[in-house]
Design a protein around this motif. Sequence first.
Motif, PDB file in Angstrom:
ATOM      1  N   GLY A  72       0.790  -1.226   0.000  1.00  0.00           N
ATOM      2  CA  GLY A  72       0.000   0.000   0.000  1.00  0.00           C
ATOM      3  C   GLY A  72       0.821   1.275   0.000  1.00  0.00           C
ATOM      4  O   GLY A  72       0.426   2.273  -0.610  1.00  0.00           O
ATOM      5  N   SER A  73       1.970   1.265   0.671  1.00  0.00           N
ATOM      6  CA  SER A  73       2.803   2.476   0.715  1.00  0.00           C
ATOM      7  C   SER A  73       3.260   2.869  -0.683  1.00  0.00           C
ATOM      8  O   SER A  73       3.249   4.047  -1.055  1.00  0.00           O
ATOM      9  N   HIS A  74       3.673   1.881  -1.449  1.00  0.00           N
ATOM     10  CA  HIS A  74       4.127   2.121  -2.820  1.00  0.00           C
ATOM     11  C   HIS A  74       2.975   2.583  -3.704  1.00  0.00           C
ATOM     12  O   HIS A  74       3.132   3.490  -4.533  1.00  0.00           O
ATOM     13  N   LEU A  75       1.806   1.985  -3.529  1.00  0.00           N
ATOM     14  CA  LEU A  75       0.645   2.382  -4.317  1.00  0.00           C
ATOM     15  C   LEU A  75       0.228   3.815  -3.987  1.00  0.00           C
ATOM     16  O   LEU A  75      -0.124   4.589  -4.891  1.00  0.00           O
ATOM     17  N   VAL A  76       0.273   4.185  -2.713  1.00  0.00           N
ATOM     18  CA  VAL A  76      -0.023   5.577  -2.339  1.00  0.00           C
ATOM     19  C   VAL A  76       0.938   6.526  -3.041  1.00  0.00           C
ATOM     20  O   VAL A  76       0.529   7.565  -3.580  1.00  0.00           O
ATOM     21  N   GLU A  77       2.217   6.178  -3.046  1.00  0.00           N
ATOM     22  CA  GLU A  77       3.203   7.040  -3.709  1.00  0.00           C
ATOM     23  C   GLU A  77       2.817   7.288  -5.167  1.00  0.00           C
ATOM     24  O   GLU A  77       2.885   8.419  -5.666  1.00  0.00           O
ATOM     25  N   HIS A  78       2.397   6.227  -5.867  1.00  0.00           N
ATOM     26  CA  HIS A  78       1.987   6.378  -7.265  1.00  0.00           C
ATOM     27  C   HIS A  78       0.826   7.361  -7.388  1.00  0.00           C
ATOM     28  O   HIS A  78       0.835   8.257  -8.245  1.00  0.00           O
ATOM     29  N   ILE A  79      -0.179   7.207  -6.540  1.00  0.00           N
ATOM     30  CA  ILE A  79      -1.389   8.011  -6.647  1.00  0.00           C
ATOM     31  C   ILE A  79      -1.108   9.485  -6.333  1.00  0.00           C
ATOM     32  O   ILE A  79      -1.764  10.390  -6.865  1.00  0.00           O
ATOM     33  N   LEU A  80      -0.102   9.740  -5.498  1.00  0.00           N
ATOM     34  CA  LEU A  80       0.175  11.117  -5.106  1.00  0.00           C
ATOM     35  C   LEU A  80       0.879  11.923  -6.182  1.00  0.00           C
ATOM     36  O   LEU A  80       1.264  13.073  -5.961  1.00  0.00           O
ATOM     37  N   PHE A  81       1.036  11.341  -7.365  1.00  0.00           N
ATOM     38  CA  PHE A  81       1.467  12.109  -8.527  1.00  0.00           C
ATOM     39  C   PHE A  81       0.288  12.409  -9.444  1.00  0.00           C
ATOM     40  O   PHE A  81       0.460  12.959 -10.528  1.00  0.00           O
ATOM     41  N   ARG A  82      -0.898  12.056  -9.001  1.00  0.00           N
ATOM     42  CA  ARG A  82      -2.124  12.311  -9.770  1.00  0.00           C
ATOM     43  C   ARG A  82      -2.834  13.569  -9.238  1.00  0.00           C
ATOM     44  O   ARG A  82      -2.192  14.480  -8.736  1.00  0.00           O
ATOM     45  N   SER A  83      -4.154  13.594  -9.332  1.00  0.00           N
ATOM     46  CA  SER A  83      -4.930  14.807  -9.026  1.00  0.00           C
ATOM     47  C   SER A  83      -4.810  15.201  -7.554  1.00  0.00           C
ATOM     48  O   SER A  83      -5.039  14.379  -6.655  1.00  0.00           O
ATOM     49  N   ILE A  84      -4.457  16.469  -7.337  1.00  0.00           N
ATOM     50  CA  ILE A  84      -4.310  17.008  -5.993  1.00  0.00           C
ATOM     51  C   ILE A  84      -5.020  18.350  -5.935  1.00  0.00           C
ATOM     52  O   ILE A  84      -4.748  19.249  -6.740  1.00  0.00           O
ATOM     53  N   LYS A  85      -5.950  18.461  -5.005  1.00  0.00           N
ATOM     54  CA  LYS A  85      -6.671  19.709  -4.826  1.00  0.00           C
ATOM     55  C   LYS A  85      -5.691  20.810  -4.426  1.00  0.00           C
ATOM     56  O   LYS A  85      -4.803  20.616  -3.603  1.00  0.00           O
ATOM     57  N   GLY A  86      -5.840  21.969  -5.029  1.00  0.00           N
ATOM     58  CA  GLY A  86      -4.954  23.089  -4.715  1.00  0.00           C
ATOM     59  C   GLY A  86      -3.865  23.300  -5.749  1.00  0.00           C
ATOM     60  O   GLY A  86      -3.218  24.357  -5.753  1.00  0.00           O
ATOM     61  N   LEU A  87      -3.653  22.306  -6.608  1.00  0.00           N
ATOM     62  CA  LEU A  87      -2.687  22.452  -7.693  1.00  0.00           C
ATOM     63  C   LEU A  87      -3.461  22.663  -8.988  1.00  0.00           C
ATOM     64  O   LEU A  87      -4.277  21.824  -9.374  1.00  0.00           O
TER      65      LEU A  87
END
Length: 392
Positions: free
Chosen positions: A22-37
């Motif tokens: 899960g830690s690695h999968l979270v890392e992948h997702i955190l390069f996707r849509s982010i509110k505020g950017l």
Amino acid sequence: VEAIYMFYNVGAKNERDGIYGGSHLVEHILFRSIKGLERSIDEIVEGVGGYFNGFTGFDTTAYVEVLPVDKAELGFMIEANRMVNALFLDNEFNLERSIVLSEFDMNENDEEARMSLIAARKMWDTHPYRHMVIGVRRDLEGVTRDELYRYYRQYYHPSNAVLVAVGGLSEHEVEKLAKSYFGGLNDEGLSGAIEPWDEEGAGVIRMSIKGSTSVPRLLTMFKAPGLSNGQGFRAQLLTDFILIGDRPLAYGLTAAEPISVPRFARLYRLVEEGYATSVSAGHDLTLMNGPYEVVLRGVKDPDKAFNRLIEVMLDKPTDDEVEKARLRMRARLGSSTDSPSKLGQIYGMGSVLANDPEYLIHAVEDAIKLGPGDYVRHVEELIRYAVVVYYG
């Protein structure tokens, strides 16, 4: 330039049944849509000539932006929003899950990666390092978007993170930007810190895997001391520079790779003596005792090759051999602190895993003072437990 790192105290060590990987999968997702950017991370960073990346390890997850100094504030903005505003959109979650599963399949189809996974699961029964960072297929396939989002919210908050900025900004400028972007963020969640522990080993475990390959391989996995074992970690550094000739402390903007053992290093004797056609070795920086692998390729007789490996490792080094290792350690320390991206990585790992940003620097300096007797005592302990996997 300015290298901005955000290290989180979360990795494979914090995972549990149902969310391994899960830690690695979270890392992948955190390069996707982010509110505020307003734009994607790659558009923001590359649009000003910068570079970005992310890394997940056994104990930490890190993100980095290297930017022109006059654009460094963008890194603080990105990391503040990444910390609390990731959206985990269903379509992006499913896309990144499929990408990580593809990486998992690549590992299973890669002979040496598969051998490594098998060895780790034999080395440990319940320890979190046994599944490696990639995780478990059933968990990667079964984890839901909401479960992974909760995991993200548990560990991504200021008090479980370390911000590192190295480069052209002054200390005052860094403090001002950090307070501006992170001072008001929600700081509720879990600490990723755990008490280091290990399982008692079971001597030497030998396994064989049948397969059609033109290059038979022998992988031997030992347990290398992590940063929580200061004395052992320092002795391991000396051992690395004698056995394999090197030990990168930081990779800057690239991922870690096993070291192909050069001719001058101790383990190359196995090639010269005909036990293998090539040899590589390496291990990641870890908090606890972690997997240390030696891979021999082109092995004709696995039992003889393993026995000779142990003999070569146990051979007491000469004063000249140790002195040459010391010279290489000094050179490696210099090359690991000559750029903001490498130095930021060293500071971040030391801060998260040892509560000391200069821990790795001091560890090398101390390792340089060790001698032949320290090497022998360490190797005698190192070889007590091993998993040996032959593929051929």
